[in-house]
Design a protein around this motif. Structure first.
Motif, short mmCIF file in Angstrom:
data_model
loop_
_atom_site.label_atom_id
_atom_site.label_comp_id
_atom_site.label_asym_id
_atom_site.label_seq_id
_atom_site.Cartn_x
_atom_site.Cartn_y
_atom_site.Cartn_z
N MET A 38 -5.00 -30.61 13.65
CA MET A 38 -4.37 -30.17 14.90
C MET A 38 -5.49 -29.82 15.97
N PHE A 39 -6.66 -29.08 15.18
CA PHE A 39 -7.82 -28.64 16.25
C PHE A 39 -8.50 -29.98 16.65
N GLN A 40 -8.51 -31.26 15.68
CA GLN A 40 -9.46 -32.23 16.07
C GLN A 40 -9.56 -33.06 17.32
N THR A 41 -8.08 -33.00 17.84
CA THR A 41 -8.13 -33.76 19.17
C THR A 41 -8.89 -33.16 20.41
N PRO A 42 -8.72 -32.03 20.45
CA PRO A 42 -9.40 -31.12 21.69
C PRO A 42 -10.78 -31.14 21.24
N LEU A 43 -11.38 -31.10 20.07
CA LEU A 43 -12.79 -30.95 19.64
C LEU A 43 -13.27 -32.17 19.67
N ARG A 44 -12.61 -33.29 19.62
CA ARG A 44 -13.31 -34.59 19.71
C ARG A 44 -13.51 -34.82 21.31
N VAL A 104 -0.16 -19.58 13.24
CA VAL A 104 -0.56 -19.68 12.18
C VAL A 104 -0.38 -18.12 11.16
N ILE A 105 -0.81 -17.09 12.10
CA ILE A 105 -0.62 -15.87 11.70
C ILE A 105 0.64 -15.23 11.44
N ASP A 106 1.70 -15.77 12.49
CA ASP A 106 2.98 -15.43 12.44
C ASP A 106 3.69 -16.02 11.30
N LEU A 107 3.45 -17.43 11.16
CA LEU A 107 4.24 -18.15 10.20
C LEU A 107 3.55 -17.89 8.76
N SER A 108 2.35 -17.77 8.39
CA SER A 108 1.59 -18.03 7.20
C SER A 108 0.95 -16.53 6.81
N GLY A 109 0.55 -15.66 7.91
CA GLY A 109 -0.43 -14.72 7.57
C GLY A 109 -1.84 -14.79 7.85
N PRO A 110 -2.72 -13.97 7.80
CA PRO A 110 -4.03 -13.84 8.15
C PRO A 110 -4.83 -14.72 6.93
N SER A 111 -4.33 -14.69 5.63
CA SER A 111 -5.17 -15.37 4.70
C SER A 111 -5.13 -17.01 5.14
N GLN A 112 -4.18 -17.54 5.26
CA GLN A 112 -3.81 -18.91 5.86
C GLN A 112 -4.73 -19.20 6.96
N LEU A 113 -4.97 -18.30 8.06
CA LEU A 113 -5.67 -18.53 9.02
C LEU A 113 -7.13 -18.56 8.66
N PHE A 114 -7.78 -17.81 8.02
CA PHE A 114 -8.84 -17.78 7.34
C PHE A 114 -9.35 -19.15 6.47
N PHE A 115 -8.41 -19.65 5.89
CA PHE A 115 -8.63 -20.78 5.18
C PHE A 115 -8.60 -22.15 6.18
N LEU A 116 -7.71 -22.10 7.35
CA LEU A 116 -7.70 -22.89 8.27
C LEU A 116 -9.15 -22.87 9.20
N LEU A 117 -9.77 -21.68 9.35
CA LEU A 117 -11.20 -21.58 9.88
C LEU A 117 -12.21 -22.21 9.06
N GLY A 118 -11.99 -21.95 7.89
CA GLY A 118 -12.97 -22.54 6.90
C GLY A 118 -12.92 -24.05 7.03
N ALA A 119 -11.72 -24.60 6.81
CA ALA A 119 -11.60 -26.05 6.89
C ALA A 119 -12.19 -26.37 8.23
N LEU A 120 -12.00 -25.92 9.42
CA LEU A 120 -12.44 -26.48 10.64
C LEU A 120 -13.87 -26.56 10.60
N HIS A 121 -14.69 -25.83 9.76
CA HIS A 121 -15.95 -26.22 9.90
C HIS A 121 -16.34 -27.34 9.49
N LEU A 122 -15.72 -28.15 8.66
CA LEU A 122 -15.83 -29.56 8.19
C LEU A 122 -16.00 -30.54 9.45
N VAL A 123 -15.30 -30.12 10.55
CA VAL A 123 -15.50 -31.06 11.78
C VAL A 123 -16.69 -31.24 12.30
#
Length: 368
Positions: free
Chosen positions: A1-7, A153-172
């Motif tokens: 979901m972050f990839q469109t604005p990043l591209r 993400v924090i509201d629905l899944s918690g801080p841990s899931q946000l950290f995982f998402l931030l890590g995955a975002l570095h693949l872009v």
């Protein structure tokens, strides 16, 4: 979901390597997450908000160390960018797997990654006013997009899931690294000169500006959710408005003036954000803050240049002083927030007002 604005960001300036734009955008998302992680971690870990603020202090500490030291040890190269991106990936993924005490050193490593990326990005556009503006505007643009996503993400899944998402975002950005050609030259070492007295005063004022501002801004999310009663998503949209309001001033061309006035406006907004717990005041104050801050900082830089015998050296010094203020700010803010949010606003805003007064006095004594 972050990839469109990043591209989309990657297509802004073909003369700037796409990986620079995209990696800068990823770094912005990480920084944008901090005000939302603080109340989220306080709830999930059962740790006081003031203590959770240490994640910002250590992350910024790593940023200062790497942004200051990378240019002295390395040259802007693809392999350095790759190492920085992978370090950010690992530090963020690991942050989602550990408890709070182990989280602190990991945020320092994340800061090392962020600082190295920032050093490469700014080295690439050094001395080019147009491209510098294109890098500078990434923060407000991406911040306005990222805030509601991070809060969701924090509201629905918690801080841990946000950290995982931030890590995955570095693949872009890794997808753009193969074709990157960095143009920043290796700058030989040269003799350093001490700042003139007026320049030193202005450098100290810049440090006070970020110290007071960061002490309030990092905890603005906690104020919005804990003291005003906004939902995390509502707070996120307010932060988006803050980012959007800063875009026109960050992209403004032409001479920059009245550093004291605009910094004074920012100081007043900091007081209102933390001290007057009213929804309308909170929203309007953060919006005005975004616009005024980016009117004041370039004006302060211009004032510093007019009072410097060696402006290029002072440009680097200004970043160091401001970064130091950002490191200390969350420590001060955490202690004040635990006492009372009103104290946070009064002291944080007061420190910024001192910086504004300094700018105004020096500006009055500086020839046009």
């Amino acid at each position: 979901m972050f990839q469109t604005p990043l591209r989309a960001l990657a297509t802004l300036r073909p003369n700037v390597p796409a990986v620079v734009l995209v990696a800068s955008a990823v770094s912005t998302v990480v920084f944008t997450s901090t005000p939302f992680l603080i109340p989220g971690l306080a709830d999930s870990e059962g740790v006081p908000v003031g203590r959770v603020g240490l994640i910002s202090t250590l992350q910024l500490g790593g940023f200062v160390v790497s942004s200051w030291g990378a240019g002295r040890l390395f040259r802007p190269r693809r392999r350095v960018m790759v190492v920085a991106i992978i370090l950010g990936l690992l530090a963020n993924v690991a942050s989602g797997l550990v408890d709070f005490p182990a989280l602190l050193p990991l945020r320092f490593l994340a800061g090392i990654s962020l600082g190295t990326i920032a050093w490469i990005s700014w080295s690439e556009v050094f001395g080019d006013d147009d491209r510098t503006g294109d890098i500078a505007v990434i923060g407000p643009v991406v911040g306005s997009i990222a805030s509601p996503i991070v809060a969701s993400v924090i509201d629905l899944s918690g801080p841990s899931q946000l950290f995982f998402l931030l890590g995955a975002l570095h693949l872009v950005p890794l997808a753009f690294i193969r074709t990157a050609q960095f143009a920043a030259p290796h700058r030989p070492r040269s003799e350093r000169h001490r700042p003139a007295p007026a320049a030193l005063v202005l450098l100290l004022a810049l440090g006070l500006l970020t110290l007071g501002g960061n002490s309030v801004f990092v905890f603005a999310g906690a104020v919005g959710s804990g003291d005003i009663g906004f939902s995390p998503i509502t707070v996120a949209f307010v932060f988006s408005l803050n980012s959007l309001a800063s875009i026109p001033s960050a992209r403004r061309r032409g001479p920059h003036r009245h550093a004291g006035f605009w910094t004074g406006v920012t100081a007043a907004m900091a007081v209102l954000v933390a001290s007057i717990h009213h929804p309308i005041v909170f929203v309007l104050a953060l919006v005005v803050w975004g616009y005024a801050f980016w009117m004041g900082v370039p004006a302060a830089f211009a004032l510093l240049a007019r009072n410097s015998r060696y402006p290029a050296e002072r440009a680097g010094d200004s970043q160091a002083y401001m970064a130091l203020g950002r490191v200390i700010g969350p420590l001060l803010g955490g202690a004040l927030y635990e006492l009372h949010p009103t104290m946070l606003g009064v002291v944080g805003g007061g420190v910024m007002a001192l910086a504004a007064a300094t700018f105004a006095v020096v500006d009055r004594r500086t020839p046009a």
